[in-house]
Design a protein around this motif. Structure first.
Motif, PDB file in Angstrom:
ATOM      1  N   SER A 161      85.921 -75.339 -60.033  1.00  0.00           N
ATOM      2  CA  SER A 161      84.684 -75.033 -60.748  1.00  0.00           C
ATOM      3  C   SER A 161      85.043 -74.680 -62.190  1.00  0.00           C
ATOM      4  CB  SER A 161      83.924 -73.883 -60.083  1.00  0.00           C
ATOM      5  OG  SER A 161      84.723 -72.704 -60.032  1.00  0.00           O
ATOM      6  N   TRP A 162      84.094 -74.906 -63.104  1.00  0.00           N
ATOM      7  CA  TRP A 162      84.349 -74.764 -64.530  1.00  0.00           C
ATOM      8  C   TRP A 162      83.274 -73.903 -65.186  1.00  0.00           C
ATOM      9  CZ3 TRP A 162      88.534 -77.501 -66.749  1.00  0.00           C
ATOM     10  CH2 TRP A 162      89.135 -78.466 -65.933  1.00  0.00           C
ATOM     11  N   ASN A 163      83.671 -73.181 -66.237  1.00  0.00           N
ATOM     12  CA  ASN A 163      82.669 -72.558 -67.105  1.00  0.00           C
ATOM     13  C   ASN A 163      83.197 -72.487 -68.532  1.00  0.00           C
ATOM     14  OD1 ASN A 163      83.711 -69.757 -67.782  1.00  0.00           O
ATOM     15  ND2 ASN A 163      83.720 -69.600 -65.549  1.00  0.00           N
ATOM     16  N   LEU A 164      82.276 -72.412 -69.458  1.00  0.00           N
ATOM     17  CA  LEU A 164      82.594 -72.348 -70.887  1.00  0.00           C
ATOM     18  C   LEU A 164      81.953 -71.097 -71.452  1.00  0.00           C
ATOM     19  CD1 LEU A 164      83.908 -73.899 -73.286  1.00  0.00           C
ATOM     20  CD2 LEU A 164      81.643 -74.885 -73.732  1.00  0.00           C
ATOM     21  N   ASP A 165      82.795 -70.213 -72.005  1.00  0.00           N
ATOM     22  CA  ASP A 165      82.323 -68.921 -72.518  1.00  0.00           C
ATOM     23  C   ASP A 165      81.537 -68.152 -71.466  1.00  0.00           C
ATOM     24  OD1 ASP A 165      83.495 -69.301 -75.015  1.00  0.00           O
ATOM     25  OD2 ASP A 165      81.741 -70.339 -75.815  1.00  0.00           O
TER      26      ASP A 165
END
Length: 546
Positions: A161-165
């Protein structure tokens, strides 16, 4: 004292001492264990209530009996695993150590009544998996300015899974392939990108500061026909916002392929800003919105009266005045950004920008402070058990000014669960706590996370009973010296610790010793009564004989 702590940051496929537990008291359960670790399967609540039980491995018709218990005496029937298993009668838990991939499969538990007839059958499936390893990030720029980022990790069945800021990536920001370990970021995106990898056994996280690909410019203008344009475009071949009749701000890409280390940026257009840069990295200071509107400007380092002029710009021509840093800096006129590469601790300090009008008179002065800090390193966890059953866990990381935060099973630790010292890199967990413990360390430059599966300290038992005086007791206590819930008049459930590598059923032995003590006391009373009776009657018999 041995600390029961299994790190989830595993570099190889085998995880020694990683412990998992599964409630297998319902039919059809699916349980998971770490390859090379220990798995606890709670088969029944209390095995002592059954006259007989058997535990098998394999499908019907081709199964092998592993364990048989009859009248509270249990025997391991499969000699191949005899040295790797243990059964805790009082809480019905089956422990399997040093797990192997061949331990995966179907299992069946069958219980019997006093007549030897089956009273119940339950099945379960056990999956032995390698935990995930520490993930690694890699990236490449594509032909149209997008960035492809891959997250790689070893282990069985990893999910990504990914997240940005801190926010989940939206479809408008990135596209992912079927495996989700690779994403393609849209043009111009930047920030702290985080990849989390997990499977049924463990999880781990890696974060990185990303900037948009080199060779891009951001155009923001209104064309002569009234059309508004605001987007990232490739520098080569761009035809947008270059008409002489447009009102435009064109941002030259400040990202160089040769830039090494972490990159940070700071909006320094207000007086008194505090900016932070990574040691050995690159920092971008936006001093003004557009330097072309000023006839002249100068940028200084140092406090008033002892400052050095770094940069001077006049009529859109800029010169680096400080030759010591000439090969490490660049100034982007059209967006007023000052870039400093290969930052050093000596770059920290006070800076001042002064602008001038066409007459050479000062039109404004702004100050800023720059702090160059070493980013935090990957944190490491260590633990030790204290004398009263608490567990002290420490999270260590290098870097400038690290700040620590903790959570257990995704929730912030409460004061009733743990106490922290002043630096918060060490916490003391209360007795009996277990779960996924996560330490996050951060400073102004970067952040990183480490997780670990913890179990309570060895030598503890959980007592749950009502004493003869009506007092209810429900808590974790030390096995040695415990006096709670051992009265013969209590209604009690005493749970032996099944998580300790050194556990030998000491909770059960307490009751055995107590029963032996009762028998000894009764024998003493009987013998004393008999001696007293003989002493009283013997003189009378002698008188009768005379």
């Amino acid at each position: 004292m041995e600390a029961v702590l299994g790190l989830l940051v595993i570099s190889a496929g085998v995880s020694h001492c990683l412990e998992t537990s599964c409630d297998a008291r319902q039919n059809g359960c699916q349980c998971y264990g770490a390859l090379g670790g220990t798995v606890y399967l709670q088969l029944v609540t209390d095995a002592t209530i059954y006259d007989e039980l058997s535990f098998y491995k394999g499908s019907t018709g081709a199964e092998t009996e592993i364990l048989r218990m009859k009248k509270d005496i249990w025997v391991i029937r499969d000699t191949r695993i005899k040295d790797r298993v243990h059964f805790f009668i009082n809480n019905g838990t089956f422990r399997l150590n040093n797990t192997r991939s061949t331990d995966s499969g179907e299992y069946r538990l069958e219980t019997f009544n006093s007549e030897g007839k089956s009273s119940g059958i339950r099945g379960l499936k056990l999956f032995i998996e390698a935990p995930v390893s520490s993930p690694q990030l890699s990236s490449e720029c594509l032909s149209h300015g997008e960035m492809r980022v891959s997250c790689s990790s070893e282990g069985d069945g990893p999910q990504y899974s990914w997240n940005l800021d801190g926010q989940t990536l939206r479809d408008t920001e990135a596209s992912a392939d079927d495996e989700t370990n690779t994403i393609t970021l849209k043009k111009g995106l930047s920030g702290d990108l985080t990849c989390t990898v997990r499977n049924h056994i463990s999880s781990d996280t890696v974060s990185s500061r990303i900037s948009h690909c080199p060779g891009l410019i951001y155009v923001n203008c209104t064309l002569s026909n009234g059309t508004k344009v605001s987007e990232w475009v490739n520098t080569i071949g761009n035809t947008l916002c270059i008409e002489s009749t447009t009102v435009a701000t064109v941002t030259e890409s400040p990202i160089s392929k040769t830039s090494t280390g972490l990159e940070t940026s700071c909006d320094a257009r207000q007086n008194g800003c505090q900016c932070y840069g990574a040691l050995g990295g690159t920092v971008y200071l936006q001093l003004v919105t557009d330097a072309t509107i000023y006839d002249e400007l100068s940028f200084y380092k140092g406090s008033t009266g002892a400052e050095t002029e770094i940069l001077r710009m006049k009529k859109d021509i800029w010169v680096i005045r400080d030759t010591r840093i000439k090969d490490r800096v660049h100034f982007f006129i059209n967006n007023g950004t000052f870039r400093l590469n290969n930052t050093r601790s000596t770059d920290s300090g006070e800076y001042r920008l002064e602008t001038f009008n066409s007459e050479g008179k000062s039109s404004g002065i702004r100050g800023l402070k720059l702090f160059i800090e070493a980013p935090v390193s990957s944190p490491q966890l260590s633990s030790e058990c204290l004398s009263h059953g608490e567990m002290r866990v420490s999270c260590s990381s290098e870097g400038d000014g690290p700040q620590y935060s903790w959570n257990l099973d995704g929730q912030t630790l409460r004061d009733t669960e743990a106490s922290a010292d002043d630096e918060t890199n060490t916490i003391t967990l209360k007795k009996g706590l277990s779960g996924d413990l996560t330490c996050t360390v951060r400073n102004h430059i970067s952040s990183d996370t480490v997780s670990s599966r913890i179990s309570h300290c060895p030598g503890l038992i959980y007592v749950n009973c009502t004493l003869s005086n009506g007092t209810k007791v429900s808590e974790w206590v030390n096995t040695i010296g415990n006096t709670l819930c051992i009265e013969s008049t209590t209604v009690a459930t005493v749970t032996e610790s099944p998580i300790s590598k050194t556990s030998t059923g000491s909770g059960f032995n307490v009751f055995v010793y107590f029963q032996l003590a009762e028998v000894f006391i009764l024998l003493t009373i009987c013998l004393g009564s008999y001696w007293f009776y003989k002493k009283k009657t013997c003189p009378q018999e002698q008188d009768d004989g005379q």
